[in-house]
Design a protein around this motif. Structure first.
Motif, PDB file in Angstrom:
ATOM      1  N   CYS A  13       0.861  -1.244   0.214  1.00 31.05           N
ATOM      2  CA  CYS A  13      -0.113   0.195   0.078  1.00 31.05           C
ATOM      3  C   CYS A  13       0.984   1.173   0.055  1.00 31.05           C
ATOM      4  O   CYS A  13       1.659   1.541   0.936  1.00 31.05           O
ATOM      5  CB  CYS A  13      -0.967   0.063   1.312  1.00 31.05           C
ATOM      6  SG  CYS A  13      -2.050   1.321   1.392  1.00 31.05           S
ATOM      7  N   TYR A  15       0.320   4.360   0.917  1.00 34.01           N
ATOM      8  CA  TYR A  15      -0.006   5.095   1.930  1.00 34.01           C
ATOM      9  C   TYR A  15       0.690   4.522   3.073  1.00 34.01           C
ATOM     10  O   TYR A  15       1.416   5.165   3.929  1.00 34.01           O
ATOM     11  CB  TYR A  15      -1.609   5.159   2.234  1.00 34.01           C
ATOM     12  CG  TYR A  15      -2.361   5.821   1.372  1.00 34.01           C
ATOM     13  CD1 TYR A  15      -2.453   7.335   1.202  1.00 34.01           C
ATOM     14  CD2 TYR A  15      -2.984   5.143   0.552  1.00 34.01           C
ATOM     15  CE1 TYR A  15      -3.100   7.932   0.593  1.00 34.01           C
ATOM     16  CE2 TYR A  15      -4.102   5.660  -0.385  1.00 34.01           C
ATOM     17  CZ  TYR A  15      -4.079   7.416  -0.568  1.00 34.01           C
ATOM     18  OH  TYR A  15      -4.801   7.793  -1.427  1.00 34.01           O
ATOM     19  N   LEU A  37      -5.756  -7.790   3.761  1.00 34.33           N
ATOM     20  CA  LEU A  37      -6.830  -6.825   3.624  1.00 34.33           C
ATOM     21  C   LEU A  37      -8.095  -7.387   3.587  1.00 34.33           C
ATOM     22  O   LEU A  37      -9.193  -6.802   3.853  1.00 34.33           O
ATOM     23  CB  LEU A  37      -6.590  -5.918   2.514  1.00 34.33           C
ATOM     24  CG  LEU A  37      -5.238  -5.089   2.635  1.00 34.33           C
ATOM     25  CD1 LEU A  37      -5.246  -4.225   1.285  1.00 34.33           C
ATOM     26  CD2 LEU A  37      -5.282  -4.082   3.618  1.00 34.33           C
ATOM     27  N   LYS A  40      -9.109  -8.476   7.961  1.00 35.09           N
ATOM     28  CA  LYS A  40      -8.456  -7.256   8.629  1.00 35.09           C
ATOM     29  C   LYS A  40      -8.524  -7.658  10.327  1.00 35.09           C
ATOM     30  O   LYS A  40      -9.557  -7.958  10.709  1.00 35.09           O
ATOM     31  CB  LYS A  40      -9.098  -5.798   8.465  1.00 35.09           C
ATOM     32  CG  LYS A  40      -9.060  -5.552   7.177  1.00 35.09           C
ATOM     33  CD  LYS A  40      -9.744  -4.322   6.853  1.00 35.09           C
ATOM     34  CE  LYS A  40      -9.464  -3.870   5.202  1.00 35.09           C
ATOM     35  NZ  LYS A  40     -10.847  -2.978   5.022  1.00 35.09           N
ATOM     36  N   LYS A  50     -12.438   2.870  10.106  1.00 36.35           N
ATOM     37  CA  LYS A  50     -12.368   2.908   8.712  1.00 36.35           C
ATOM     38  C   LYS A  50     -11.663   1.748   8.156  1.00 36.35           C
ATOM     39  O   LYS A  50     -11.970   1.746   6.873  1.00 36.35           O
ATOM     40  CB  LYS A  50     -11.735   4.290   8.421  1.00 36.35           C
ATOM     41  CG  LYS A  50     -10.348   4.291   8.764  1.00 36.35           C
ATOM     42  CD  LYS A  50      -9.708   5.675   8.498  1.00 36.35           C
ATOM     43  CE  LYS A  50      -8.213   6.149   8.543  1.00 36.35           C
ATOM     44  NZ  LYS A  50      -7.550   5.026   7.546  1.00 36.35           N
ATOM     45  N   THR A  52      -8.624   1.138   6.975  1.00 35.86           N
ATOM     46  CA  THR A  52      -7.649   1.224   6.189  1.00 35.86           C
ATOM     47  C   THR A  52      -6.342   1.357   6.818  1.00 35.86           C
ATOM     48  O   THR A  52      -6.189   2.009   7.797  1.00 35.86           O
ATOM     49  CB  THR A  52      -8.011   2.514   5.094  1.00 35.86           C
ATOM     50  OG1 THR A  52      -7.791   3.550   5.895  1.00 35.86           O
ATOM     51  CG2 THR A  52      -9.208   2.326   4.290  1.00 35.86           C
ATOM     52  N   ASP A  65      -4.364   7.426  12.335  1.00 36.44           N
ATOM     53  CA  ASP A  65      -4.838   6.625  11.026  1.00 36.44           C
ATOM     54  C   ASP A  65      -4.889   7.380   9.727  1.00 36.44           C
ATOM     55  O   ASP A  65      -5.415   7.035   8.870  1.00 36.44           O
ATOM     56  CB  ASP A  65      -6.217   6.072  11.378  1.00 36.44           C
ATOM     57  CG  ASP A  65      -7.233   7.001  11.552  1.00 36.44           C
ATOM     58  OD1 ASP A  65      -7.169   7.996  11.389  1.00 36.44           O
ATOM     59  OD2 ASP A  65      -8.518   6.458  11.830  1.00 36.44           O
ATOM     60  N   GLN A  66      -4.050   8.378   9.693  1.00 36.23           N
ATOM     61  CA  GLN A  66      -3.773   9.188   8.021  1.00 36.23           C
ATOM     62  C   GLN A  66      -2.564   9.039   7.788  1.00 36.23           C
ATOM     63  O   GLN A  66      -1.414   9.367   8.757  1.00 36.23           O
ATOM     64  CB  GLN A  66      -4.472  10.389   8.169  1.00 36.23           C
ATOM     65  CG  GLN A  66      -5.984  10.657   8.480  1.00 36.23           C
ATOM     66  CD  GLN A  66      -6.746   9.841   7.356  1.00 36.23           C
ATOM     67  OE1 GLN A  66      -6.157   9.985   6.185  1.00 36.23           O
ATOM     68  NE2 GLN A  66      -7.850   9.502   7.590  1.00 36.23           N
ATOM     69  N   ASP A 104      -5.792   4.692  -9.845  1.00 37.41           N
ATOM     70  CA  ASP A 104      -6.681   3.758  -9.446  1.00 37.41           C
ATOM     71  C   ASP A 104      -7.425   3.507 -10.869  1.00 37.41           C
ATOM     72  O   ASP A 104      -7.559   2.040 -10.856  1.00 37.41           O
ATOM     73  CB  ASP A 104      -7.595   4.189  -8.493  1.00 37.41           C
ATOM     74  CG  ASP A 104      -6.854   4.283  -6.886  1.00 37.41           C
ATOM     75  OD1 ASP A 104      -5.773   3.924  -6.746  1.00 37.41           O
ATOM     76  OD2 ASP A 104      -7.692   5.138  -6.219  1.00 37.41           O
TER      77      ASP A 104
END
Length: 212
Positions: A13, A15, A37, A40, A50, A52, A65-66, A104
């Protein structure tokens, strides 16, 4: 029980990748938990509903979580290469917004019901902007790597890997050298540690000390 921050991550990922880059360069040891994924872990979903990655859980229970927030948190604690001085918020926003949208739909056209060629052409506009930025310096915000480079590079990697031959054929020599250099760096190599999915009861993997 670990007293290190816990990082829920997924190796591929972008991110999660940029969060790991900042944690590593800052020397922040954390307990790395690789996430599958499609399954989870409940502990991650309890910390961040959320669902992710990345998710960083601090020892006091604080959850970040960002990915950009994780980068800044780590670098505000320790920033040996002065990455925070080389942050272009507008360029990162362009990456995370329009470019990620096209990425994407170029990479997964079946999932989105889109024309991959159209979104590849749209993404190329951003790549040309980066090429221009690299005209005078080796990195996006100066002569040395910084937060902007590390925030954007994982997404350029993903775009390039979708069709490597097409990417290599584009007249983007400075961007191609920039990407190749980052992918070959010891920091990136260590960031891409391969781990099996974490399960409750597993021994902690102390990420900054990982031998890779």
């Amino acid at each position: 029980m670990t007293t290190d921050p816990i990082l829920y991550s997924f190796r591929r990922c972008p991110y999660a990748m940029r969060a790991r880059l900042a944690l590593l360069v800052s020397g922040t040891t954390c307990a790395l938990r690789e996430v599958k994924l499609s399954a989870k872990p409940a502990d991650m979903l309890e910390a961040s509903p959320k669902g992710t990655v990345p998710v960083l859980v601090l020892p006091d229970g604080t959850v970040i979580d960002q990915s950009l927030d994780i980068m800044r948190w780590a670098l505000e604690r320790r920033d040996p290469e002065n990455w925070l001085a080389r942050e272009d918020t507008a360029l990162i926003a362009a990456n995370d917004g329009p470019f990620k949208h096209d990425l994407d739909r170029y990479k997964y056209p079946e999932r989105h019901g889109t024309d991959a060629a159209v979104h590849r052409s749209n993404g190329l506009v951003f790549l040309r902007q980066l090429e221009e930025r690299l005209n005078d310096n080796d990195q996006l915000c100066g002569p040395t790597r910084g937060l902007t480079d590390m925030a954007i590079m994982p997404f350029i990697r993903q775009f390039a890997a979708t069709d490597p031959n097409w990417f290599a054929a584009q007249p983007l020599p400075r961007l191609q050298r920039w990407l190749d250099a980052h992918l070959a760096s010891p920091l990136f190599t260590k960031t891409m540690l391969r781990l099996p999915p974490w399960q409750p009861g597993d021994d902690p993997i102390r990420f900054a000390e990982a031998d890779c």
